[in-house]
Write a protein that holds these residues in place. Structure first.
Motif, mmCIF file in Angstrom:
data_model
loop_
_atom_site.group_PDB
_atom_site.id
_atom_site.type_symbol
_atom_site.label_atom_id
_atom_site.label_comp_id
_atom_site.label_asym_id
_atom_site.label_seq_id
_atom_site.Cartn_x
_atom_site.Cartn_y
_atom_site.Cartn_z
ATOM 1 N N TYR A 171 -11.680 -7.945 -0.432
ATOM 2 C CA TYR A 171 -12.038 -6.748 -1.007
ATOM 3 C C TYR A 171 -10.718 -5.613 -1.054
ATOM 4 N N ARG A 172 -10.045 -5.954 0.011
ATOM 5 C CA ARG A 172 -8.798 -4.865 0.037
ATOM 6 C C ARG A 172 -7.993 -5.226 -1.183
ATOM 7 N N SER A 173 -7.745 -6.501 -1.483
ATOM 8 C CA SER A 173 -7.010 -6.917 -2.488
ATOM 9 C C SER A 173 -7.686 -6.291 -3.932
ATOM 10 N N GLY B 287 -2.292 -12.030 1.443
ATOM 11 C CA GLY B 287 -3.438 -12.052 2.304
ATOM 12 C C GLY B 287 -3.836 -13.426 2.550
ATOM 13 N N PRO C 134 -11.351 -2.915 8.387
ATOM 14 C CA PRO C 134 -10.484 -3.095 9.489
ATOM 15 C C PRO C 134 -10.681 -2.694 10.712
ATOM 16 N N LEU D 139 0.915 -1.230 -0.019
ATOM 17 C CA LEU D 139 0.066 -0.029 0.067
ATOM 18 C C LEU D 139 0.830 1.388 -0.009
ATOM 19 N N ALA E 231 -9.557 -3.618 -4.264
ATOM 20 C CA ALA E 231 -9.600 -2.146 -4.271
ATOM 21 C C ALA E 231 -8.111 -1.739 -4.756
ATOM 22 N N LEU E 232 -7.006 -2.447 -4.814
ATOM 23 C CA LEU E 232 -5.757 -1.909 -4.967
ATOM 24 C C LEU E 232 -5.142 -2.442 -6.250
ATOM 25 N N ASP F 83 -12.720 -9.237 4.117
ATOM 26 C CA ASP F 83 -12.024 -7.880 4.121
ATOM 27 C C ASP F 83 -10.550 -8.053 3.338
ATOM 28 N N LEU G 114 -13.857 -0.012 2.653
ATOM 29 C CA LEU G 114 -12.421 -0.334 2.692
ATOM 30 C C LEU G 114 -11.872 0.197 4.090
ATOM 31 N N LEU G 115 -12.376 1.376 4.491
ATOM 32 C CA LEU G 115 -11.896 1.775 5.614
ATOM 33 C C LEU G 115 -12.642 1.218 6.959
ATOM 34 N N PRO H 186 -14.971 -4.112 -5.262
ATOM 35 C CA PRO H 186 -14.641 -2.654 -5.206
ATOM 36 C C PRO H 186 -14.390 -1.989 -6.667
#
Length: 403
Positions: A237-239, A257, A219, A170, A241-242, A234, A215-216, A314
């Motif tokens: 989703y985070r993966s 992850g 966590p 990140l 989103a990036l 999570d 996203l926020l 995302p």
């Protein structure tokens, strides 16, 4: 001319689903090939939109994080179906074939045993080496064409190699975006035309707000619970989103992850990733395999469905939320320069992943290196379809295990 003016009458949701289902069954070759299939089907054959507007749509989806080809297909469904239902029908049709095949492989992977099975898995891991090497090379030529972006990519690669973990990745992307804003000061390509879609501003804002909340907020919520399905959602989703710059960039994010956390063995991870190259449809269907293998839900099917939804969500939220504002936003030079730096950063991140874990987990001797190199040459010089390379490499892995 707005995009809607180029369209014929709208299609039913079921017809959109079946059109994209046929594409999901036959679209081999990865995201760039998928964009070619879309162009042939919807610009040349069905004339849903013209060439210029299709190019605008592709530019939007390549600008945003997420799987570009799936985002383009989703947007075409939104456009033709007159809203969100059409987009979801297009996404489901295009994604289901490969997702179901990956889920079936996840169920059968536990039954693989014996020397031939070990050789098969090893051959699939060598496919991953060839495919990721091809992705790094292709993305580097496109996304790092000058000294500034080469420097950004190398710095991010060194950072990720020296300090492992999702937080480092990140930081590398954020740092690359800031460096791009300051360093990428060359002339920008002028943009023409306008892109309009049947999505209202309120709906777009709602999608962007939901994207940010998940996203926020996830966590933060996980600070109070260790609920397995929520944790699985999570991570994926985070993966999703990036993922800047292409579907292959999801590899290091998902590896951090799922493998680093002990959910999925690294050998199984790379074998599934290698097999995903042979299937039609989006590479993100790999999520169905990992979700079924992770063991974080009551059933393998629930895990596959949850991981698949989380990885795609995302990117779909972002493109849906950006559609009403894209024409104005894309003209801001600062945003375009930041994205140039972020894209250079992901080249470095993917290059680090090629070294570890892809290379270190698959190549143990000269014979392994030879199989991986042969696969790379087949992909790059002979332009062989990925599914052929998968079959040949898997066969080579079984042969090497036998001798």
């Amino acid at each position: 001319m707005p995009l809607q003016a180029t369209l014929t009458t709208s299609s039913s949701i079921w017809s959109i689903f079946w059109i994209f289902l046929k594409l999901g069954l036959t679209s081999f070759g990865g995201p760039i090939a998928h964009l070619g299939y879309y162009r042939n089907e919807f610009v040349l054959r069905r004339r849903w939109l013209n060439e210029a507007r299709y190019a605008d749509l592709v530019a939007l989806c390549q600008f945003l994080p997420g799987p570009a080809s799936s985002q383009v297909g989703f947007s075409l469904g939104v456009l033709r179906g007159g809203g969100l239902a059409g987009g979801l029908a297009a996404w489901a049709g295009f994604t289901l074939p490969s997702a179901l095949l990956m889920f079936a492989f996840a169920l059968g992977a536990a039954n693989l045993a014996g020397p031939w099975a070990a050789g098969l898995v090893h051959g699939l891991k060598l496919v991953a080496v060839a495919v990721v090497a091809q992705a790094v090379w292709g993305m580097a030529r496109t996304l790092t064409p000058d000294r500034q972006r080469i420097a950004i990519a190398l710095a991010c690669m060194a950072l990720v190699i020296l300090v492992d973990g999702v937080a480092t990745q990140l930081a590398a992307i954020a740092g690359g975006a800031m460096a791009g804003y300051w360093l990428c000061r060359g002339p920008l390509v002028q943009l023409d035309g306008a892109l309009a879609m049947p999505v209202g501003r309120r709906a777009g804002i709602a999608a962007l707000v939901l994207f940010a909340i998940l996203l926020l907020g996830l966590p933060v919520l996980l600070g109070f619970t260790t609920h397995g399905p929520l944790l699985l959602f999570d991570v994926f989703y985070r993966s999703g989103a990036l993922v800047f710059g292409g579907g292959h960039v999801v590899l290091p994010l998902l590896q951090a992850g799922t493998v680093a956390t002990g959910w999925v063995p690294n050998e199984t991870f790379l074998a599934g990733y290698g097999l995903a190259q042979a299937l039609p449809g989006p590479l993100f269907a790999f999520a169905a395999f990992l979700g079924a293998q992770a063991g974080m839900t009551a059933s393998a099917l629930a895990g596959a469905a949850l991981a698949l939804l989380a990885l795609f969500m995302p990117g779909l939220l972002l493109v849906y939320g950006t559609l009403p504002f894209w024409d104005r936003f894309r003209r801001h030079a600062a945003a375009r320069r930041a994205m140039m730096g972020a894209n250079a950063a992901v080249v470095g991140i993917l290059g680090a992943a090629l070294l570890d874990p892809v290379w270190t987990s698959a190549v143990f001797d000269v014979r392994d290196a030879g199989v991986a190199l042969a696969g790379l040459l087949l992909l790059t010089l002979w332009k062989a379809p990925p599914w052929i390379v998968v079959i040949l490499s898997a066969a080579a892995g079984v042969l090497l295990a036998a001798v």
